[in-house]
Design an enzyme around this catalytic site. Structure first.
Site, short mmCIF file in Angstrom:
data_model
loop_
_atom_site.label_atom_id
_atom_site.label_comp_id
_atom_site.label_asym_id
_atom_site.label_seq_id
_atom_site.Cartn_x
_atom_site.Cartn_y
_atom_site.Cartn_z
NE ARG A 77 -2.59 -24.76 0.34
CZ ARG A 77 -1.92 -25.88 0.66
NH1 ARG A 77 -0.63 -25.86 0.89
NH2 ARG A 77 -2.55 -27.03 0.74
CE1 TYR A 130 -1.67 0.62 6.06
CE2 TYR A 130 -1.39 -1.55 7.03
CZ TYR A 130 -2.14 -0.66 6.29
OH TYR A 130 -3.36 -1.02 5.81
CG ASP A 203 5.88 -1.65 4.21
OD1 ASP A 203 5.80 -1.37 3.01
OD2 ASP A 203 4.88 -1.86 4.93
CE LYS A 228 -2.38 0.11 0.43
NZ LYS A 228 -1.54 0.08 1.61
C1 LIG Z 1 -1.45 -0.70 2.74
C2 LIG Z 1 -0.15 -0.92 3.43
C3 LIG Z 1 0.14 -2.15 4.05
C4 LIG Z 1 -0.86 -3.28 4.13
O1 LIG Z 1 -1.13 -3.83 2.89
P1 LIG Z 1 -2.52 -4.59 2.54
O2 LIG Z 1 -2.34 -4.96 1.12
O3 LIG Z 1 -3.62 -3.62 2.80
O4 LIG Z 1 -2.60 -5.76 3.46
C5 LIG Z 1 1.38 -2.29 4.64
N1 LIG Z 1 2.29 -1.29 4.63
C6 LIG Z 1 2.03 -0.10 4.06
C7 LIG Z 1 3.07 0.97 4.09
C8 LIG Z 1 0.80 0.12 3.43
O5 LIG Z 1 0.55 1.31 2.88
#
Ligand SMILES: *Cc1c(COP(=O)(O)O)cnc(C)c1O
Length: 425
Positions: A77, A130, A203, A228
């Site tokens: 960890r 999001y 983000d 993603k």
């Molecule tokens: C999918 C997504 C998240 C969250 O990510 P997870 O891996 O599902 O926790 C945050 N911001 C954006 C823009 C996303 O598309």
């Protein structure tokens, strides 16, 4: 190569080993650590061990600052070789000094916000965020930890400046947003944040580290859902945080390893290391296909609006061209249809499974009003412009003619026309 490609290629001094270009960093950077074992592996193995034998007693050991680069391993960890290799890769791709890999994008965001805010602080966030981020800011930080949050239309940097207060410590932005592909000017908002002595977090999930460089534009930290584009194959959940700020990095390291224990598993770290090698190839293919799909929709009279920053008709196309090195793979479309018509359209598609998420090699379609944005009230959806006719496409890397033929089938079904799909279609 068009201009944008070469801008990516010329981007030589961003965290790369010896100034290597993005494509080179994507394939090799971080991986060299794998070649320290007796067999000198070319590819970093999945290190599953949870614990490591230590050489002896060390009264000065500091668990929070174990340096895996110096061979300091105690417990997985705290530091793990596979995760460490990925963190080096992520730093090199995003052009930052310090990178951290988390169990999900959400974990990266929760950790970033926790590292910055204290009870009584104020956060300014883009209203078109999001959904999960909106929920964690309100239900976790506002309702439990007394952090006030103001949502603004950050397309206008003035609105962001007006929402700022003396107790604002964090600005939280996404660009392009989900699902309406709205943009905010990172450089302008970084100035607002600087004037307040606050942190700007961005983000960068929708474009990934190849097409947008928030740290260069003045952001203090960048997060990704590696689920993603970074992993790119819809088979691994993860998150990343990258920053140049050493103090912030120390706080994040504490929260990731000790305060929250939000680490990415070594199997997923391996998957993302593998995925990033083809990121440049995939991003160009996503963008080319998304452009073709957006142009197809734009020329169709069954469509009320197409949202894609690469189209000259996008209201912020100039900002997109200035701020981004590519326009990405997500296209949203408002069909001239009610819910029943949208269902007929979706029912005819063969290459776009109805599913949330994005950024994988396979195309997907989702219906924000009933899927990702269903937790919002009707009034909130109306305010944002999320109508029943809106569909969000994550355009994959299949052959674009097959994708467009599929969309034609959708329109035929929407219009109630019988379509015969031949075998070679
Ligand atoms: C999918 C997504 C998240 C969250 O990510 P997870 O891996 O599902 O926790 C945050 N911001 C954006 C823009 C996303 O598309």
């Amino acid at each position: 190569m068009d201009d944008r490609d070469s801008r990516v290629g010329d981007d030589v001094d961003k965290g790369g080993d010896d100034g290597d270009r993005f494509e080179t960093r994507a394939v090799t950077y971080g991986e060299a650590g794998a070649r320290t074992g007796a067999a000198r592996d070319v590819v970093t193995p999945i290190h599953l061990t949870t614990t490591y034998e230590v050489p002896g007693l060390d009264p000065d050991a500091d668990l929070e600052t174990l340096d895996p680069d110096a061979g300091e391993f105690l417990y997985s960890r705290l530091s793990n070789q596979t995760r460490n290799a990925l963190e080096h890769r992520l730093a090199a791709l995003e052009g930052g000094e310090h990178a951290f890999a988390f169990a999900s994008g959400t974990a990266a965001i929760t950790t970033a916000v926790t590292a910055v805010v204290h009870p009584g602080d104020h956060v300014v966030a883009f209203e078109d965020l999001y959904g999960g981020t909106r929920s964690l800011l309100t239900r976790l930080f506002r309702d439990r930890f007394a952090v006030d949050v103001t949502f603004v239309d950050a397309r206008d940097p003035e609105a962001v400046a007006e929402a700022a207060r003396p107790d604002t410590t964090l600005f939280w932005m996404e660009t392009p947003t989900n699902p309406l592909l709205r943009l905010c000017d990172i450089e302008a908002i970084a100035e607002v944040a600087d004037d307040c002595g606050a942190v700007l977090g961005v983000d960068n999930t929708f474009l990934g580290p190849m097409f947008q460089h928030p740290l260069d534009l003045g952001a203090d930290l960048v997060v990704h859902s590696t689920t993603k584009y970074l992993n790119g194959h819809s088979d691994s959940l993860g998150g990343a945080l990258v920053t140049d700020d050493a103090d912030l990095a120390d706080e994040v390291a504490f929260l990731q390893r000790v305060g929250m224990g939000n680490v990415m598993a070594s199997f997923d770290a391996y998957m993302v290391l593998r995925g990033t090698k083809t990121l440049p190839l995939r991003m160009r293919a996503h963008e080319a296909n998304a452009t073709a799909v957006a142009e197809f929709f734009e020329g169709h009279d069954g469509v009320r609006a197409v949202h894609y920053p690469g189209l000259e008709t996008h209201p912020q196309h100039d900002l997109a061209t200035r701020q981004m090195d590519g326009f990405g793979g997500v296209v949203s479309v408002e069909l001239d249809a009610d819910l029943a018509g949208v269902e007929r359209f979706l029912g005819a598609l063969e290459h776009f499974p109805l599913a949330v998420s994005l950024g994988g090699v396979e195309s997907l379609v989702e219906h924000p009003a009933t899927m990702t944005h269903s937790p919002l009230s009707q009034a909130e959806r109306d305010d944002l412009g999320i109508t029943d006719g809106l569909l969000r496409f994550s355009v994959g890397v299949e052959h674009r003619e097959d994708l467009i033929a599929d969309l034609k089938r959708g329109f035929a079904a929407l219009d109630g026309v019988e379509v015969v799909v031949s075998d070679d279609d």
